[in-house]
Motif scaffolding. Structure first.
Motif, PDB file in Angstrom:
ATOM      1  N   ASN A   1      -9.179   3.347   1.116  1.00 49.95           N
ATOM      2  CA  ASN A   1      -8.318   2.725   2.117  1.00 49.95           C
ATOM      3  C   ASN A   1      -8.608   1.240   2.294  1.00 49.95           C
ATOM      4  O   ASN A   1      -8.281   0.640   3.306  1.00 49.95           O
ATOM      5  CB  ASN A   1      -8.454   3.413   3.482  1.00 49.95           C
ATOM      6  CG  ASN A   1      -7.734   4.741   3.518  1.00 49.95           C
ATOM      7  OD1 ASN A   1      -6.703   4.908   2.884  1.00 49.95           O
ATOM      8  ND2 ASN A   1      -8.297   5.697   4.240  1.00 49.95           N
TER       9      ASN A   1
ATOM     10  N   GLN B   1      -8.551   6.178  -4.237  1.00 52.08           N
ATOM     11  CA  GLN B   1      -7.971   6.471  -2.929  1.00 52.08           C
ATOM     12  C   GLN B   1      -7.749   7.975  -2.728  1.00 52.08           C
ATOM     13  O   GLN B   1      -7.652   8.440  -1.598  1.00 52.08           O
ATOM     14  CB  GLN B   1      -6.644   5.731  -2.764  1.00 52.08           C
ATOM     15  CG  GLN B   1      -6.740   4.223  -2.834  1.00 52.08           C
ATOM     16  CD  GLN B   1      -7.762   3.661  -1.863  1.00 52.08           C
ATOM     17  OE1 GLN B   1      -7.731   3.955  -0.673  1.00 52.08           O
ATOM     18  NE2 GLN B   1      -8.692   2.870  -2.368  1.00 52.08           N
ATOM     19  N   ASN B   2      -7.669   8.716  -3.833  1.00 51.98           N
ATOM     20  CA  ASN B   2      -7.513  10.172  -3.738  1.00 51.98           C
ATOM     21  C   ASN B   2      -8.841  10.904  -3.851  1.00 51.98           C
ATOM     22  O   ASN B   2      -8.870  12.124  -4.098  1.00 51.98           O
ATOM     23  CB  ASN B   2      -6.560  10.665  -4.836  1.00 51.98           C
ATOM     24  CG  ASN B   2      -5.108  10.398  -4.498  1.00 51.98           C
ATOM     25  OD1 ASN B   2      -4.537  11.016  -3.612  1.00 51.98           O
ATOM     26  ND2 ASN B   2      -4.500   9.446  -5.203  1.00 51.98           N
TER      27      ASN B   2
ATOM     28  N   TYR C   1      -3.041  10.229  -1.494  1.00 45.49           N
ATOM     29  CA  TYR C   1      -2.512   8.870  -1.510  1.00 45.49           C
ATOM     30  C   TYR C   1      -1.463   8.762  -2.609  1.00 45.49           C
ATOM     31  O   TYR C   1      -1.745   9.005  -3.787  1.00 45.49           O
ATOM     32  CB  TYR C   1      -3.641   7.872  -1.748  1.00 45.49           C
ATOM     33  CG  TYR C   1      -3.185   6.434  -1.880  1.00 45.49           C
ATOM     34  CD1 TYR C   1      -2.900   5.671  -0.749  1.00 45.49           C
ATOM     35  CD2 TYR C   1      -3.040   5.843  -3.132  1.00 45.49           C
ATOM     36  CE1 TYR C   1      -2.491   4.352  -0.872  1.00 45.49           C
ATOM     37  CE2 TYR C   1      -2.631   4.527  -3.262  1.00 45.49           C
ATOM     38  CZ  TYR C   1      -2.352   3.789  -2.126  1.00 45.49           C
ATOM     39  OH  TYR C   1      -1.947   2.483  -2.242  1.00 45.49           O
ATOM     40  N   GLU C   2      -0.239   8.412  -2.240  1.00 46.36           N
ATOM     41  CA  GLU C   2       0.853   8.266  -3.187  1.00 46.36           C
ATOM     42  C   GLU C   2       1.312   6.815  -3.214  1.00 46.36           C
ATOM     43  O   GLU C   2       1.474   6.185  -2.160  1.00 46.36           O
ATOM     44  CB  GLU C   2       2.037   9.168  -2.819  1.00 46.36           C
ATOM     45  CG  GLU C   2       1.766  10.653  -2.975  1.00 46.36           C
ATOM     46  CD  GLU C   2       2.999  11.492  -2.705  1.00 46.36           C
ATOM     47  OE1 GLU C   2       3.990  10.912  -2.189  1.00 46.36           O
ATOM     48  OE2 GLU C   2       2.977  12.687  -2.993  1.00 46.36           O
TER      49      GLU C   2
ATOM     50  N   MET D   1       0.835  -1.194   0.000  1.00 42.71           N
ATOM     51  CA  MET D   1       0.000   0.000   0.000  1.00 42.71           C
ATOM     52  C   MET D   1       0.871   1.246   0.000  1.00 42.71           C
ATOM     53  O   MET D   1       1.956   1.276   0.604  1.00 42.71           O
ATOM     54  CB  MET D   1      -0.913   0.016   1.220  1.00 42.71           C
ATOM     55  CG  MET D   1      -2.094  -0.931   1.130  1.00 42.71           C
ATOM     56  SD  MET D   1      -3.418  -0.334   0.069  1.00 42.71           S
ATOM     57  CE  MET D   1      -4.034   1.041   1.020  1.00 42.71           C
TER      58      MET D   1
ATOM     59  N   THR E   1      -2.808  -2.739  -5.520  1.00 45.85           N
ATOM     60  CA  THR E   1      -1.808  -1.848  -4.916  1.00 45.85           C
ATOM     61  C   THR E   1      -0.424  -2.027  -5.519  1.00 45.85           C
ATOM     62  O   THR E   1       0.506  -1.322  -5.110  1.00 45.85           O
ATOM     63  CB  THR E   1      -1.732  -2.107  -3.397  1.00 45.85           C
ATOM     64  OG1 THR E   1      -1.434  -3.486  -3.176  1.00 45.85           O
ATOM     65  CG2 THR E   1      -3.039  -1.755  -2.720  1.00 45.85           C
TER      66      THR E   1
ATOM     67  N   THR F   1       1.477   5.502   0.657  1.00 44.80           N
ATOM     68  CA  THR F   1       1.439   6.332   1.866  1.00 44.80           C
ATOM     69  C   THR F   1       0.606   7.579   1.602  1.00 44.80           C
ATOM     70  O   THR F   1       0.416   7.991   0.451  1.00 44.80           O
ATOM     71  CB  THR F   1       2.862   6.746   2.267  1.00 44.80           C
ATOM     72  OG1 THR F   1       3.484   7.451   1.174  1.00 44.80           O
ATOM     73  CG2 THR F   1       3.693   5.522   2.614  1.00 44.80           C
ATOM     74  N   ARG F   2       0.144   8.171   2.673  1.00 46.50           N
ATOM     75  CA  ARG F   2      -0.627   9.407   2.568  1.00 46.50           C
ATOM     76  C   ARG F   2       0.213  10.575   3.069  1.00 46.50           C
ATOM     77  O   ARG F   2       0.898  10.486   4.087  1.00 46.50           O
ATOM     78  CB  ARG F   2      -1.935   9.319   3.359  1.00 46.50           C
ATOM     79  CG  ARG F   2      -2.919   8.345   2.744  1.00 46.50           C
ATOM     80  CD  ARG F   2      -4.330   8.556   3.246  1.00 46.50           C
ATOM     81  NE  ARG F   2      -5.256   7.674   2.533  1.00 46.50           N
ATOM     82  CZ  ARG F   2      -5.869   8.001   1.406  1.00 46.50           C
ATOM     83  NH1 ARG F   2      -5.664   9.192   0.875  1.00 46.50           N
ATOM     84  NH2 ARG F   2      -6.687   7.149   0.815  1.00 46.50           N
TER      85      ARG F   2
ATOM     86  N   TRP G   1      -5.839   3.809  -7.481  1.00 46.98           N
ATOM     87  CA  TRP G   1      -5.065   4.956  -6.987  1.00 46.98           C
ATOM     88  C   TRP G   1      -5.896   6.235  -7.028  1.00 46.98           C
ATOM     89  O   TRP G   1      -5.861   7.046  -6.089  1.00 46.98           O
ATOM     90  CB  TRP G   1      -3.798   5.094  -7.826  1.00 46.98           C
ATOM     91  CG  TRP G   1      -3.039   6.359  -7.615  1.00 46.98           C
ATOM     92  CD1 TRP G   1      -2.380   6.747  -6.496  1.00 46.98           C
ATOM     93  CD2 TRP G   1      -2.865   7.412  -8.571  1.00 46.98           C
ATOM     94  NE1 TRP G   1      -1.801   7.976  -6.683  1.00 46.98           N
ATOM     95  CE2 TRP G   1      -2.078   8.406  -7.940  1.00 46.98           C
ATOM     96  CE3 TRP G   1      -3.276   7.610  -9.877  1.00 46.98           C
ATOM     97  CZ2 TRP G   1      -1.716   9.582  -8.600  1.00 46.98           C
ATOM     98  CZ3 TRP G   1      -2.912   8.767 -10.531  1.00 46.98           C
ATOM     99  CH2 TRP G   1      -2.140   9.742  -9.894  1.00 46.98           C
TER     100      TRP G   1
END
Length: 684
Positions: free
Chosen positions: A521, A487-488, A319-320, A310, A667, A312-313, A484
């Motif tokens: 997440n 998640q953003n 979310y990167e 996963m 991921t 990181t934020r 991705w």
């Protein structure tokens, strides 16, 4: 005739230049100048080592004097066949260095003495080049005039030597001072004798020609009336020149006897008929009684997300995805290569190029490097790059570029030749891999979504088109990009524009169902964040993409991901269809999806995809003339340190690698750091 000639310092300061036509002078002063393009694309970006560059109908040739940091450039129209260019560059370099070496040495020394670009500009402006190079114009004029006259004489002598007319037809050609009309007559004389057909001594030639003509006509008749015997048509035959017999039967039915078709037997799996319990055990549908939202049958959706991979934020909540790292044992992978190359000890480091390092170690001491010294080193370097999966053509050009930067350099003091060559290679790889445009896709999306619009205009979603050859993983990695984006906090619409491959729409439908259930997440429901837009199979992909963009605009989707059918780069009809999709819809990003496993094939695929998109979409449409904007490299986890495909792809297009795929879960998406790729390429 030349168009432009210049002598410059590698820092960009023009010491002397000459334009031979008004058009060339105007072009040289513009930003679209072929010379400026050469400096930017070939020398600064380091994407070509061949001392020939072509752009906008011009051919540009150049050569270096590394010890004085000089670049000699000559530009001329590409259609002209100027045979004296190599001699001109060699003579320019020799004469200019002979007459002005003390002045140039002092000038270069003064440039290295200053610390800032502003001070360098001030110091360079204080030098009077016109006074220092007084008399160079006269030398240059004599040189170019002599070379042009020599080339003209060589051309005339070749023409005279190639023409040997019969004795009774020999006539005296006109001299050069007899006017244009006589010159045209002489050209006609040369053309008539050079291309006159010689009489054939073969008496069988007419007979062979008739035989070939009969056979060709027979083939045409056969193709025109194939199966004519069955349709009442006249049968044809081809004559064998050796025996005069027929070379095939009189009809197709005689040549190929009919095969009796057999009825296909029905297969039965097992002796007993299928029961209701068997059907229930094979039912994996979502509305199955007892099915929960967390699993499909016995399949756990959480297995589609690898917690260890996963991203990181950030502090802003973005979310990167993770960075790809070549060596997990080393604590600082970003600076490992830089620190190793900066060490200037006499003992060469042992673990970067292996055999190539031992070749570097042979060259030690204070000396000026020559081509003979570097030849075995560069050959070892080329073999090393090809072992790392770099395309052969790209490896040749990279090694040539490294050699050009080192020839004439004086190595001594605290710097070994080993360290100098390794540093030059690392610098060249870094320059090639460094993106020329932003790779922050999320920033581009947010910039478009936040840009002001008139109150009457509805915002279009950000669109990304995924293209590539068959089987590279476009749909799978599109779903990773979709995860991705979700998640953003973005709403994503996936457009199923692969209307050819069986199961393509169903594959995307499964991905959309999984992504909807995973949520942000990896927990919670996100049904409203992702949706599939599809119109089935056999439809026009460009029309479906246009409908998807309209649907995304009307339903407030942030991003539209357009999946396309895989196609080979040499299939012109399919490439035209893809270019039509680009021209009609003008997507914000065109991402080429390629494999990390390919070497030379990567260069061919990328070059032809980019060229086909630019050529076939240039006729009309909002996206005319569009090319590839970035790359996504799949199956990255299968190559270990053989990451040369990244170098080959970036070298060919000059575009960045935005993501790499390295696994089977949503991921498994990574970003590339230039230092990590360079470290992997230089490693044993």
């Amino acid at each position: 005739m030349l168009d432009h000639c210049s002598i410059s310092h590698k820092g960009g300061i023009v010491l002397w230049s000459r334009s031979f036509t008004p058009e060339a002078a105007q072009l040289a002063s513009s930003s679209a100048s072929p010379v400026n393009s050469l400096m930017r694309e070939a020398l600064i970006e380091g994407r070509t080592a061949e001392e020939k560059y072509e752009k906008d109908g011009y051919a540009v040739r150049w050569t270096f004097v590394n010890e004085l940091e000089l670049i000699f450039v000559v530009a001329y129209q590409r259609i002209l066949q100027l045979t004296y260019i190599d001699d001109l560059l060699a003579a320019l370099k020799k004469l200019f260095v002979k007459y002005f070496e003390p002045f140039i040495t002092a000038f270069v020394t003064s440039l290295h003495a200053v610390n800032t670009a502003k001070a360098a500009a001030i110091d360079a402006a204080s030098w009077d080049f016109s006074k220092a190079f007084d008399g160079w114009d006269t030398i240059f004029d004599k040189l170019i005039r002599g070379l042009e006259e020599k080339a003209s004489q060589d051309r005339k002598s070749r023409l005279r030597g190639a023409i040997r007319p019969p004795a009774d037809e020999i006539s005296t050609p006109p001299s050069d001072d007899q006017g244009t009309g006589r010159c045209c007559s002489f050209v006609a004389f040369i053309y008539s004798h050079a291309f006159a057909a010689e009489p054939s001594n073969n008496s069988d030639a007419p007979q062979d020609e008739q035989l070939i003509a009969r056979n060709v006509q027979a083939l045409k008749n056969r193709l025109r009336g194939r199966g004519g015997a069955r349709r009442g048509g006249r049968s044809t035959r081809i004559v064998d020149s050796g025996s005069g017999r027929d070379s095939h039967p009189n009809s197709d039915s005689e040549a190929t006897p009919k095969r009796k078709s057999k009825a296909k037997a029905q297969r039965r799996w097992g002796d007993a008929p299928v029961t209701e319990s068997d059907m229930a055990s094979l039912d994996f549908s979502m509305d199955k009684p007892g099915a929960s939202s967390g699993d499909i049958g016995s399949h756990d959706l959480q297995a589609l997300v690898d917690k260890s991979s996963m991203g990181t934020r950030t502090r802003d909540g973005l979310y990167e995805v993770k960075d790809w790292e070549f060596s997990k044992e080393q604590s600082d992978t970003d600076n490992a290569i830089a620190n190793a190359l900066k060490r200037a000890d006499t003992n060469a480091p042992s673990g970067s190029l292996g055999t190539v390092g031992s070749l570097f170690a042979r060259l030690t001491g204070s000396k000026v490097l020559t081509e003979a010294d570097l030849k075995p080193v560069l050959e070892g370097m080329k073999q090393h790059l090809m072992k790392k999966n770099v395309a052969r053509e790209i490896a040749d050009k990279v090694c040539e570029g490294v050699g050009e930067t080192l020839v004439g350099k004086k190595i001594g003091g605290f710097q070994t030749t080993n360290a100098a060559v390794r540093l030059a290679l690392s610098t060249s790889l870094t320059r090639i891999l460094t993106p020329k445009t932003s790779t922050d896709l999320l920033l581009s999306i947010r910039t478009k979504l936040s840009s002001p619009l008139p109150s009457t205009q509805q915002r279009m979603p950000y669109s990304i088109t995924f293209v590539g050859v068959n089987g590279v993983g476009k749909s799978t990695n599109l779903s990773k990009v979709c995860f991705w984006l979700i998640q953003n906090g973005l709403r994503v619409l996936i457009a199923a524009c692969d209307t050819f491959r069986s199961g393509a729409v169903e594959q995307l439908r499964v991905h959309v169902r999984n992504l909807s259930m995973l949520g942000v997440n990896g927990a919670g429901d996100s049904k409203g964040r992702v949706e599939l837009f599809e119109r089935g199979y056999g439809k026009d992909a460009a029309g479906i993409a246009k409908e998807a963009l309209t649907y995304g605009r009307e339903n407030d989707f942030d991003v539209v991901l357009i999946d396309t059918a895989g196609r080979m780069q040499d299939n012109e009809p399919l490439m035209r269809a893809l270019a039509k999709l680009v021209a009609v819809n003008n997507p914000d990003k065109i991402i080429f999806v390629g494999e990390a496993l390919v070497g030379n094939e990567a260069v061919d695929q990328l070059t032809k995809f980019d060229r086909a998109l630019r050529d076939f979409s240039s006729a009309s449409g909002a996206g005319k003339g569009r090319g590839i904007d970035g790359m996504l490299v799949t199956k990255w986890d299968t190559v270990d340190d053989k990451v040369g495909a990244a170098l080959s792809m970036t070298y060919v297009t000059g575009q960045p690698i935005i993501f790499v795929g390295c696994g089977q879960t949503y991921t498994d998406l990574r970003q590339l750091r230039v230092a990590n790729v360079v470290q992997a390429i230089l490693s044993d």
